[in-house]
Scaffold this motif. Structure first.
Motif, PDB file in Angstrom:
ATOM      1  N   HIS A 162      47.401  43.340  34.871  1.00  0.00           N
ATOM      2  CA  HIS A 162      47.570  42.299  35.898  1.00  0.00           C
ATOM      3  C   HIS A 162      47.492  42.876  37.308  1.00  0.00           C
ATOM      4  N   LEU A 163      48.223  43.960  37.513  1.00  0.00           N
ATOM      5  CA  LEU A 163      48.216  44.592  38.834  1.00  0.00           C
ATOM      6  C   LEU A 163      46.820  45.119  39.165  1.00  0.00           C
ATOM      7  N   SER A 164      46.121  45.617  38.124  1.00  0.00           N
ATOM      8  CA  SER A 164      44.757  46.126  38.324  1.00  0.00           C
ATOM      9  C   SER A 164      43.835  45.015  38.816  1.00  0.00           C
ATOM     10  N   LEU A 165      44.032  43.808  38.252  1.00  0.00           N
ATOM     11  CA  LEU A 165      43.202  42.672  38.683  1.00  0.00           C
ATOM     12  C   LEU A 165      43.425  42.385  40.166  1.00  0.00           C
ATOM     13  N   TYR A 166      44.686  42.418  40.581  1.00  0.00           N
ATOM     14  CA  TYR A 166      44.991  42.178  41.998  1.00  0.00           C
ATOM     15  C   TYR A 166      44.365  43.278  42.874  1.00  0.00           C
ATOM     16  N   VAL A 167      44.496  44.534  42.389  1.00  0.00           N
ATOM     17  CA  VAL A 167      43.907  45.655  43.145  1.00  0.00           C
ATOM     18  C   VAL A 167      42.398  45.468  43.262  1.00  0.00           C
ATOM     19  N   GLY A 168      41.756  45.031  42.157  1.00  0.00           N
ATOM     20  CA  GLY A 168      40.314  44.771  42.150  1.00  0.00           C
ATOM     21  C   GLY A 168      39.942  43.705  43.170  1.00  0.00           C
ATOM     22  N   ILE A 169      40.754  42.637  43.218  1.00  0.00           N
ATOM     23  CA  ILE A 169      40.486  41.547  44.172  1.00  0.00           C
ATOM     24  C   ILE A 169      40.620  42.068  45.609  1.00  0.00           C
ATOM     25  N   VAL A 170      41.681  42.854  45.840  1.00  0.00           N
ATOM     26  CA  VAL A 170      41.906  43.398  47.187  1.00  0.00           C
ATOM     27  C   VAL A 170      40.749  44.318  47.584  1.00  0.00           C
ATOM     28  N   LEU A 171      40.304  45.168  46.639  1.00  0.00           N
ATOM     29  CA  LEU A 171      39.199  46.085  46.938  1.00  0.00           C
ATOM     30  C   LEU A 171      37.917  45.312  47.243  1.00  0.00           C
ATOM     31  N   GLY A 172      37.674  44.258  46.453  1.00  0.00           N
ATOM     32  CA  GLY A 172      36.508  43.397  46.696  1.00  0.00           C
ATOM     33  C   GLY A 172      36.588  42.780  48.081  1.00  0.00           C
ATOM     34  N   GLY A 173      37.774  42.319  48.449  1.00  0.00           N
ATOM     35  CA  GLY A 173      37.990  41.734  49.772  1.00  0.00           C
ATOM     36  C   GLY A 173      37.728  42.736  50.884  1.00  0.00           C
ATOM     37  N   ILE A 174      38.191  43.973  50.648  1.00  0.00           N
ATOM     38  CA  ILE A 174      37.990  45.020  51.663  1.00  0.00           C
ATOM     39  C   ILE A 174      36.500  45.276  51.878  1.00  0.00           C
TER      40      ILE A 174
END
Lengths: 240, 286
Positions: A162-174
């Protein structure tokens, strides 16, 4: 050191046996697709594909991810420390990437000479005059992908899905933000300088010449950075 | 002295304390029963000893050597785990070959002999084995390794009665010929009761008992009779549990046996290890 040697042997011998299977399937598919296109279009002129190295790139990336999931369990069961496991994984990556990049460099150059319409990844960008640079470029690129996927697999294991998914979303946003920053915020001159720097590190120098070693060096530096991250992550990794 | 020493080990998972300041020792040359209910912390402690997970605090020493991330401990300990950690695509004989390369003390011929006794097909891949035969493969590897400390985590999981008997027989024979420390973590208490010399009982992340089996069984007994008489006899004693049926009562006591009162209808009998385990873990300790 004999323990480390046997670990590296285990890693390489249990993984190397899949290389011929991979190439056999890859080229069987390429031949099949070419023949089908030829039959249906009535001509073999436009048949075939380019940049077959992408398949190897995907294969070594999968190897990087599995390198953690499968081998970590097996080696920790057999009493090895995480430092040894990491050393064995990096050795496996070097071994696999070395072999596959050599095969791909040879086949890429050969195919280009036989079928001039075929372009390898390296050849399309840098030409076909430097076989060793081609091999080194592919080797470091494959190694970079292995280390990156190994790091990602370790991070996902440590922080959870779950946390990885959020990290992935944040990285995509960056990434989107960086692209927007370059396009709308950064002055054109500064953006040009950054682009020039990126072209330089990929070997395309400002004076129009091509440096064949720089891109490999860039990939190697990135592989070392990801590898160092993976080592830091594996030091604290626990069995699920 | 040679031993696995566990010093003040604590391990938490979020708000759950799996191990709470655990300290104990597994001395060299003994067979231990490592007992506890589901979720008591057995596997957590075994995984910490085997360097598979890390303690939040405290340390584990094997013959004085820290077990955490230390290759010097490699040839000292082996842990047969309940979880399947082996490469499932390898054949059993390939596994034997690789374990032989990983450990200097692995006797590959012995492994094949044990496999033959269990009728384990060494040409089969691990994933093609039944659950029982996967356990047999794992305990075969552990039995063929001549390291000073071997930990079996639920070794007979999925094994039929004949294979379980064979395992205990081989384990004892091996122990007679090659003295070492064997730790058996299991739920099948009565099956290992005659095998083990020492018992370590863990509950809710804490060590309840570490005692010689004989001493522990001698110190526990049950008193049965009319409830009033039983209560009167047990007054002031360490009662770890009781069962009642109508006016009759059975109380389970730890401590010295005092003589029964005159004209008493009470009966005193010894407790077996399983009953002692159940009562100790029901009450949460003495």
């Amino acid at each position: 050191m004999t323990k480390l040697k046997s670990m590296i042997q285990y890693e390489c011998m249990t993984s190397a046996r899949y290389i011929p299977i991979f190439y056999a399937i890859e080229y069987a598919v390429v031949i099949l697709v070419t023949v089908m296109i030829g039959i249906f279009s009535g001509s073999f002129e436009n048949g075939g594909t380019s940049a077959l190295e992408i398949n190897s790139l995907i294969y070594v990336s999968v190897l990087g991810a599995l390198g953690f999931h499968e081998d970590f369990k097996m080696l920790i069961q057999n009493g090895f420390t995480r430092t040894y496991i990491f050393a064995a994984a990096v050795s496996l990556f070097c071994f696999m990437c070395g072999i596959m990049s050599f095969v791909d460099a040879v086949i890429g150059n050969l195919l280009h000479r036989l079928l001039p319409r075929y372009d390898s990844l390296y050849g399309a960008a840098y030409g076909y005059d430097h076989f060793l640079a081609n091999w080194l470029w592919l080797f470091t690129l494959y190694l970079l992908m292995c280390c990156l996927l190994y790091l990602i697999a370790l991070v996902i294991h440590r922080i959870g899905k779950h946390l990885s998914l959020y990290v992935g979303i944040v990285l995509g946003g960056i990434i989107v933000l960086i692209a927007a920053f370059f396009r709308y915020v950064l002055p054109r001159e500064a953006a040009g300088k950054v682009l020039e720097f990126l072209m330089n590190v990929m070997g395309f120098m400002s004076d129009g010449t091509v440096n064949h070693l720089l891109p490999a060096l860039t990939f190697l530096v990135l592989a070392c950075v990801f590898g160092a991250g993976a080592y830091a992550a594996i030091r604290g990794t626990e069995l699920p | 002295m040679n031993a696995i020493r566990i010093h003040d080990v604590t391990k938490k998972y979020g708000n759950v304390t799996a191990l709470d300041h655990v300290s104990l020792s597994f001395e060299y040359g003994k067979i231990y029963g490592f007992l506890g209910r589901n979720g008591a912390g057995k596997s957590t402690l075994i995984n910490i000893i085997a360097n598979r997970i890390f303690a939040d605090s405290g340390e584990v020493l094997i013959d004085g050597i820290p077990a955490k991330e230390n290759m010097r401990a490699h040839e000292k300990i082996f842990c047969m785990s309940e979880a399947d950690l082996y490469d499932t695509s390898l054949k059993v004989k390939e596994h034997f070959k690789w374990i032989g390369r990983f450990y200097d003390s692995f006797d590959i011929e012995k492994a094949f002999r044990i496999a033959e006794k269990f009728e384990l097909d060494t040409n089969r891949r691990f994933k093609a084995l039944s659950k029982g035969y996967q356990s047999i493969f794992k305990l075969t590897a552990a039995l063929a390794l001549e390291v000073p400390y071997v930990i079996f985590d639920e070794p007979v999981l999925g094994l039929d009665a004949n294979h379980r008997e064979l395992f205990y027989e081989l384990l004892l024979k091996d122990y007679e010929q090659n003295e070492r420390t064997i730790v058996i973590a299991t739920h099948l208490i009565e099956e290992v009761a005659n095998l083990i010399e020492e018992v370590v009982l863990i509950d809710r992340g804490k060590v309840l008992v570490q005692e010689n089996v004989g001493t522990l069984l001698e110190s526990g007994y049950s008193v049965t009779g009319l409830a009033e008489e039983v209560d009167a006899y047990c007054n002031g004693k360490n009662v770890i549990g009781s069962d009642e049926a109508g006016s009759l009562k059975a109380a389970y006591v730890l401590g010295d046996r005092t003589p029964l009162p005159k004209n008493s209808h009470l009966q005193i009998s010894a407790m077996n290890l399983q009953k002692l385990f159940v009562k100790l873990t029901e009450k949460g300790g003495r």
